[in-house]
Design a protein around this motif. Structure first.
Motif, PDB file in Angstrom:
ATOM      1  N   GLU A 362       0.850  -1.179   0.000  1.00 23.03           N
ATOM      2  CA  GLU A 362       0.000   0.000   0.000  1.00 23.03           C
ATOM      3  C   GLU A 362       0.887   1.231   0.000  1.00 23.03           C
ATOM      4  O   GLU A 362       1.798   1.352   0.832  1.00 23.03           O
ATOM      5  N   PRO A 363       0.716   2.141  -0.928  1.00 24.07           N
ATOM      6  CA  PRO A 363       1.636   3.288  -1.004  1.00 24.07           C
ATOM      7  C   PRO A 363       1.572   4.150   0.241  1.00 24.07           C
ATOM      8  O   PRO A 363       0.505   4.366   0.824  1.00 24.07           O
ATOM      9  N   ALA A 364       2.728   4.643   0.630  1.00 28.57           N
ATOM     10  CA  ALA A 364       2.824   5.553   1.767  1.00 28.57           C
ATOM     11  C   ALA A 364       2.706   6.985   1.273  1.00 28.57           C
ATOM     12  O   ALA A 364       2.994   7.292   0.117  1.00 28.57           O
ATOM     13  N   SER A 365       2.328   7.870   2.167  1.00 29.44           N
ATOM     14  CA  SER A 365       2.222   9.284   1.807  1.00 29.44           C
ATOM     15  C   SER A 365       3.616   9.894   1.713  1.00 29.44           C
ATOM     16  O   SER A 365       4.605   9.329   2.196  1.00 29.44           O
ATOM     17  N   ALA A 366       3.689  11.058   1.088  1.00 27.54           N
ATOM     18  CA  ALA A 366       4.974  11.733   0.945  1.00 27.54           C
ATOM     19  C   ALA A 366       5.555  12.115   2.298  1.00 27.54           C
ATOM     20  O   ALA A 366       6.778  12.069   2.497  1.00 27.54           O
ATOM     21  N   THR A 367       4.694  12.460   3.254  1.00 26.14           N
ATOM     22  CA  THR A 367       5.177  12.815   4.586  1.00 26.14           C
ATOM     23  C   THR A 367       5.792  11.612   5.292  1.00 26.14           C
ATOM     24  O   THR A 367       6.861  11.710   5.912  1.00 26.14           O
ATOM     25  N   VAL A 368       5.134  10.456   5.181  1.00 21.68           N
ATOM     26  CA  VAL A 368       5.677   9.236   5.799  1.00 21.68           C
ATOM     27  C   VAL A 368       6.986   8.843   5.134  1.00 21.68           C
ATOM     28  O   VAL A 368       7.956   8.445   5.793  1.00 21.68           O
ATOM     29  N   TYR A 369       7.031   8.955   3.808  1.00 22.33           N
ATOM     30  CA  TYR A 369       8.279   8.613   3.111  1.00 22.33           C
ATOM     31  C   TYR A 369       9.403   9.560   3.521  1.00 22.33           C
ATOM     32  O   TYR A 369      10.546   9.131   3.707  1.00 22.33           O
ATOM     33  N   MET A 370       9.103  10.858   3.667  1.00 21.43           N
ATOM     34  CA  MET A 370      10.132  11.819   4.053  1.00 21.43           C
ATOM     35  C   MET A 370      10.669  11.508   5.438  1.00 21.43           C
ATOM     36  O   MET A 370      11.882  11.560   5.683  1.00 21.43           O
ATOM     37  N   GLN A 371       9.787  11.158   6.345  1.00 20.52           N
ATOM     38  CA  GLN A 371      10.226  10.805   7.695  1.00 20.52           C
ATOM     39  C   GLN A 371      11.028   9.508   7.676  1.00 20.52           C
ATOM     40  O   GLN A 371      12.031   9.377   8.388  1.00 20.52           O
ATOM     41  N   TRP A 372      10.605   8.560   6.835  1.00 18.82           N
ATOM     42  CA  TRP A 372      11.321   7.281   6.773  1.00 18.82           C
ATOM     43  C   TRP A 372      12.696   7.441   6.141  1.00 18.82           C
ATOM     44  O   TRP A 372      13.683   6.858   6.619  1.00 18.82           O
ATOM     45  N   VAL A 373      12.813   8.226   5.063  1.00 19.10           N
ATOM     46  CA  VAL A 373      14.088   8.337   4.365  1.00 19.10           C
ATOM     47  C   VAL A 373      15.121   9.067   5.200  1.00 19.10           C
ATOM     48  O   VAL A 373      16.335   8.840   5.041  1.00 19.10           O
ATOM     49  N   LEU A 374      14.699   9.929   6.132  1.00 17.14           N
ATOM     50  CA  LEU A 374      15.652  10.551   7.047  1.00 17.14           C
ATOM     51  C   LEU A 374      16.277   9.499   7.965  1.00 17.14           C
ATOM     52  O   LEU A 374      17.469   9.564   8.276  1.00 17.14           O
ATOM     53  N   GLY A 375      15.482   8.534   8.408  1.00  9.91           N
ATOM     54  CA  GLY A 375      16.049   7.435   9.171  1.00  9.91           C
ATOM     55  C   GLY A 375      16.883   6.504   8.317  1.00  9.91           C
ATOM     56  O   GLY A 375      17.892   5.954   8.770  1.00  9.91           O
ATOM     57  N   TRP A 376      16.468   6.306   7.059  1.00 14.06           N
ATOM     58  CA  TRP A 376      17.242   5.471   6.122  1.00 14.06           C
ATOM     59  C   TRP A 376      18.629   6.079   5.899  1.00 14.06           C
ATOM     60  O   TRP A 376      19.607   5.354   5.726  1.00 14.06           O
ATOM     61  N   GLN A 377      18.713   7.407   5.897  1.00 17.68           N
ATOM     62  CA  GLN A 377      19.984   8.104   5.723  1.00 17.68           C
ATOM     63  C   GLN A 377      20.701   8.372   7.050  1.00 17.68           C
ATOM     64  O   GLN A 377      21.679   9.117   7.075  1.00 17.68           O
ATOM     65  N   HIS A 378      20.202   7.798   8.153  1.00 16.93           N
ATOM     66  CA  HIS A 378      20.837   7.904   9.476  1.00 16.93           C
ATOM     67  C   HIS A 378      20.906   9.342   9.960  1.00 16.93           C
ATOM     68  O   HIS A 378      21.875   9.749  10.617  1.00 16.93           O
ATOM     69  N   LEU A 379      19.885  10.124   9.651  1.00 14.24           N
ATOM     70  CA  LEU A 379      19.776  11.491  10.142  1.00 14.24           C
ATOM     71  C   LEU A 379      18.800  11.609  11.298  1.00 14.24           C
ATOM     72  O   LEU A 379      18.830  12.616  12.021  1.00 14.24           O
ATOM     73  N   ALA A 380      17.929  10.643  11.468  1.00 13.30           N
ATOM     74  CA  ALA A 380      16.957  10.681  12.560  1.00 13.30           C
ATOM     75  C   ALA A 380      17.653  10.353  13.877  1.00 13.30           C
ATOM     76  O   ALA A 380      18.723   9.738  13.903  1.00 13.30           O
ATOM     77  N   PRO A 381      17.079  10.766  14.994  1.00 14.61           N
ATOM     78  CA  PRO A 381      17.679  10.441  16.294  1.00 14.61           C
ATOM     79  C   PRO A 381      17.792   8.929  16.499  1.00 14.61           C
ATOM     80  O   PRO A 381      16.942   8.150  16.066  1.00 14.61           O
ATOM     81  N   GLN A 382      18.879   8.530  17.132  1.00 14.77           N
ATOM     82  CA  GLN A 382      19.157   7.137  17.472  1.00 14.77           C
ATOM     83  C   GLN A 382      19.307   6.255  16.234  1.00 14.77           C
ATOM     84  O   GLN A 382      19.086   5.046  16.309  1.00 14.77           O
ATOM     85  N   SER A 383      19.665   6.847  15.112  1.00 12.63           N
ATOM     86  CA  SER A 383      19.922   6.045  13.906  1.00 12.63           C
ATOM     87  C   SER A 383      21.302   6.316  13.325  1.00 12.63           C
ATOM     88  O   SER A 383      21.603   5.814  12.249  1.00 12.63           O
ATOM     89  N   GLN A 384      22.129   7.092  14.033  1.00 13.69           N
ATOM     90  CA  GLN A 384      23.443   7.448  13.513  1.00 13.69           C
ATOM     91  C   GLN A 384      24.383   6.244  13.502  1.00 13.69           C
ATOM     92  O   GLN A 384      24.201   5.285  14.262  1.00 13.69           O
ATOM     93  N   LEU A 385      25.383   6.339  12.660  1.00 15.06           N
ATOM     94  CA  LEU A 385      26.411   5.312  12.547  1.00 15.06           C
ATOM     95  C   LEU A 385      27.584   5.659  13.449  1.00 15.06           C
ATOM     96  O   LEU A 385      27.608   6.719  14.085  1.00 15.06           O
ATOM     97  N   SER A 386      28.582   4.785  13.471  1.00 13.03           N
ATOM     98  CA  SER A 386      29.749   5.030  14.315  1.00 13.03           C
ATOM     99  C   SER A 386      30.960   4.365  13.697  1.00 13.03           C
ATOM    100  O   SER A 386      30.843   3.339  13.009  1.00 13.03           O
ATOM    101  N   GLY A 387      32.123   4.941  13.939  1.00 14.01           N
ATOM    102  CA  GLY A 387      33.379   4.342  13.531  1.00 14.01           C
ATOM    103  C   GLY A 387      33.679   4.495  12.054  1.00 14.01           C
ATOM    104  O   GLY A 387      32.944   5.118  11.278  1.00 14.01           O
ATOM    105  N   GLU A 388      34.799   3.899  11.663  1.00 14.58           N
ATOM    106  CA  GLU A 388      35.245   3.978  10.269  1.00 14.58           C
ATOM    107  C   GLU A 388      34.286   3.259   9.333  1.00 14.58           C
ATOM    108  O   GLU A 388      34.027   3.727   8.219  1.00 14.58           O
ATOM    109  N   GLN A 389      33.739   2.121   9.761  1.00 13.60           N
ATOM    110  CA  GLN A 389      32.766   1.419   8.931  1.00 13.60           C
ATOM    111  C   GLN A 389      31.488   2.235   8.770  1.00 13.60           C
ATOM    112  O   GLN A 389      30.822   2.168   7.736  1.00 13.60           O
TER     113      GLN A 389
END
Length: 779
Positions: A362-389
């Motif tokens: 079922e297609p998601a709305s543009a707002t839901v996709y925007m919120q999801w893609v920020l987490g996909w890009q590790h910009l949302a809180p508690q989704s950041q990466l760490s280290g050289e990898q």
């Protein structure tokens, strides 16, 4: 094609020749020399310690070879000077080594028991010619050169020409390419005939050769009996008795059906049993869908072995395909349990499977996709990466996107990697895993309108991108497709930059000191020329610290002061060399090879976009300056969907055209659409130069220009004002760089780029002066 029957392979090695053959083969293998060194050490013929010190391994190996040459000279001699087999001497060391090699390393007694069982019939051997190698043959196909009895090079082995792609069992393939059972049932129902009159009944009898009487007892086939009786009264069909009780046959197919039922009165010279079985199998495969040899033989009362042989012939003709269609988990008891399907029906099943997979989303709305893609890009809180990898994973998602050079470490990587350390990026660049440079052509020399070229002015706003060297096929295609206007290029570059470019073309990659020594330019002139070439997209360096040192005014000032105070002492430059990113030489690849490389480059670009956005559609390519056009990517994405590697469908509502997504992105987006948690209230600040600045592309609003210092904020997938008070700022401050909404680490990084004496003039470490409009990085 084989020059001998496959069954003869079992007689190549016999019980009487196995020991002599393995002895000669073991002399050339590494097993013999390692066992020889071990045996010589145990017998104290090789001293591991001498004069109280341990003998070096290389000296021990040399002494071992000398001892072997004196005891067994034929092993050390050239094989071309030896006639026949090498005679093994009767020496205690040699006997001990051969005993260890044949008895312990190779298990010769066990091999003799196997050969003895083959000879007396205890072990039954079956030779099968298959289209793909068995999993048990992979070790033989990947054997090392010393595993063969002859000394042919590895590239000449016929085993290396055997393709092992797509030969994994279905249990290891997962759900990527599995067919939908509902789609199989739909196709079976569609291809099963719906008869309306006697003519259609006669056509069916003619196609399938024999129609079992038991099949008429099924509920959906009750109406066929009346049609068959009318055909029988008109002489166009009759019943033949067989082992299953009888079958309906068209009059024209009586000879073929009679040969199947072993009634010799109808057998002619033109109709044989083999041709009748082939005609029978061909007719039924067109209306049954996926079927096995056993089920088809049981339905038609024909031996399963005869059906299987005809299925193999049809496979060689390309009419049918074997595979795992329904029984994807159950192991195969025999070859008769392999599933077969007519090619045309299999294509319909595959299309229906893809269609069903698309309907599940079922297609998601543009707002839901925007919120999801920020987490996909590790910009949302508690989704950041760490280290050289973590830096490497972030760069794999940002690969191919051009952003201002000053923004990469201050905004893009620092927001995605917790506790970002510039040394991680330097390590990735110097190790060769990651490269950087400007890929898009500079307007100063790429314009073809005949206007006068502009000068290349290097600034911190010069766009660059990062790429993974292992999979950067898209970058090679982009650089090769761009033509360099040499006349405009010479006019747009300074004389120092032209001199450095010529030196790099002649000598290849060089350090800064080498360029300065060979051109008689000052260090400042060389660095400014390299920065100019970088801004023009002509040069790059092994590490990122070279560009960081050029852009950092504090480091340049410190180096200048040190050269003034200590004129005789050279300042150590950053690690790595500078090289030309673009080559003016054209490609001389063959047309077929160039087409293959272009196709690989398009597939590489498709994977880059899929890793960046998770879900890809046409509108997302508006800010992509280095990626191919959507019309070029569409064919590659369709092929990836057909291979089961990506999913196609309607994932985000409100956008026209086809959409494609990674399987893991589809599941994650589905959970984000149904989940309601506290993260929707979090405010996420993103730099305007970040690829996640999708305002006016995915969500409505006025998009900020990709200028250093500008910030876009999101709350719940919607954009907000960048000011802290929520009221718009005066137009006079629209282009003023801001540090208020940035993390403290980025604020300190921005301060580090400005000398302490000029910070008050730029509005840093002082109350903001709203009457000034100076930029943080003046041109």
């Amino acid at each position: 094609q084989h020059s001998f029957p496959l069954s003869d392979v079992f007689h190549f090695l016999t019980l009487h020749t196995v020991q002599e053959l393995l002895e000669q083969a073991a002399l050339d293998s590494p097993i013999f020399k390692s066992r020889w060194t071990w045996a010589a050490g145990r017998s104290l013929q090789l001293l591991r310690f001498q004069k109280g010190k341990k003998v070096a391994p290389q000296i021990l190996r040399t002494r071992s070879d000398d001892l072997l040459a004196s005891v067994f000279p034929q092993v050390a001699a050239c094989i071309e000077n030896i006639q026949g087999d090498r005679e093994i001497p009767d020496h205690p060391l040699v006997r001990e080594v051969m005993k260890d090699v044949l008895g312990e390393a190779m298990d010769l007694p066990g091999l003799k028991r196997v050969l003895e069982g083959i000879a007396n019939g205890t072990i039954h051997c079956v030779a099968i010619d298959t289209t793909a190698p068995s999993q048990f043959a992979h070790e033989l196909l990947n054997a090392n050169p010393y595993a063969f009895l002859d000394d042919a090079p590895l590239e000449e082995r016929r085993a290396r020409a055997v393709s092992m792609r797509r030969t994994l069992p279905a249990s290891m393939q997962g759900d990527a390419g599995r067919l939908d059972p509902a789609a199989i049932a739909v196709v079976r129902a569609e291809c099963w005939p719906e008869l309306r009159d006697v003519h259609e009944m006669h056509d069916l009898l003619y196609q399938v050769v024999a129609l079992p009487v038991d099949l008429l007892q099924q509920k959906e086939n009750y109406s066929w009996t009346a049609l068959l009786q009318r055909l029988e009264r008109s002489g166009r069909a009759r019943i033949l008795e067989n082992r299953a009780g009888g079958c309906w046959v068209a009059t024209e197919n009586l000879p073929a059906a009679a040969s199947l039922c072993s009634e010799g009165e109808y057998v002619t010279d033109t109709v044989t049993y083999r041709s009748a079985v082939m005609q029978l199998v061909q007719g039924w495969l067109q209306i049954l869908g996926p079927v096995t040899s056993n089920s088809l033989a049981q339905l038609l009362s024909v031996p399963a072995a005869d059906v299987f042989s005809k299925l193999l012939e049809l496979e060689m003709q390309g009419t049918i395909l074997r595979g795992t269609f329904e029984n994807s988990v159950a192991p195969l008891a025999s070859n008769f349990d392999i599933e077969w399907c007519e090619r045309r029906l299999l294509q319909r099943i595959h299309r229906l499977t893809i269609g069903n997979l698309r309907k599940q989303i079922e297609p998601a709305s543009a707002t839901v996709y925007m919120q999801w893609v920020l987490g996909w890009q590790h910009l949302a809180p508690q989704s950041q990466l760490s280290g050289e990898q973590g830096v490497l994973q972030a760069l794999s998602q940002l690969e191919g996107f051009e952003a201002p050079a000053i923004e990469w470490e201050q905004s893009l990587l620092a927001r995605r990697v917790t506790g970002y350390d510039p040394r991680w990026l330097d390590q990735l660049c110097l190790s060769g895993a990651v490269g950087w440079g400007r890929v898009s052509p500079h307007p100063a020399w790429s314009a073809g309108d005949g206007s006068a070229p502009r000068r290349v002015v290097p600034t911190g706003m010069s766009p660059i991108t990062f790429y993974l060297r292992e999979t950067a096929l898209w970058m090679d295609a982009v650089l090769e497709s761009q033509s360099v206007d040499e006349a405009k290029l010479r006019q747009s570059l300074s004389p120092e930059a032209q001199q450095i470019r010529t030196r790099l073309e002649d000598r290849g990659a060089c350090f800064v000191e080498e360029l300065q020594r060979s051109t008689d330019l000052t260090t400042e002139q060389v660095e400014h020329a390299l920065w100019e070439l970088t801004a023009a997209g002509l040069a790059a360096a092994d590490g990122f610290d070279q560009l960081r040192a050029i852009m950092d005014s504090r480091r340049k000032s410190a180096a200048y002061v040190q050269r003034i105070k200590e004129p005789g002492k050279r300042v150590r430059s950053a690690a790595g060399r500078w090289y030309l990113l673009r080559n003016a030489a054209t490609s001389h690849a063959a047309p077929s090879q160039k087409a293959r490389l272009d196709d690989q480059a398009l597939e590489s670009a498709a994977w880059v976009l899929l890793r960046r956005y998770g879900v890809v559609f046409r509108d997302l390519l508006k800010r992509e300056t280095t990626m191919p056009k959507w019309r070029e990517l569409l064919g590659v994405l369709r092929r990836l969907e057909a291979r089961g590697e990506v999913r196609g469908g309607r994932f985000v509502s409100g956008f026209s055209g086809e959409q494609y997504a990674l399987p893991e992105a589809v599941e994650s987006l589905r959970l984000a659409r149904t989940r309601k948690d506290a993260t929707t209230a979090d405010t996420i600040a993103v730099a305007a130069a970040d690829p996640m600045n999708l305002v006016e592309i995915v969500i409505p609003g006025k998009r900020e220009s990709a200028i250093s210092g500008r910030v876009v904020t999101y709350r719940g997938g919607k954009s907000e004002s960048e000011t802290a008070s929520g009221t718009p700022e005066p137009a006079s401050l629209a282009n003023r760089p801001r540090t208020r909404n940035l993390p403290p680490r980025q604020v300190s990084a921005r301060k580090a780029l400005i000398p302490s004496g000029e910070r008050r003039r730029h509005g840093i470490d002082a109350p903001p002066d709203r009457g000034r409009q100076e930029r943080l990085f003046p041109a």
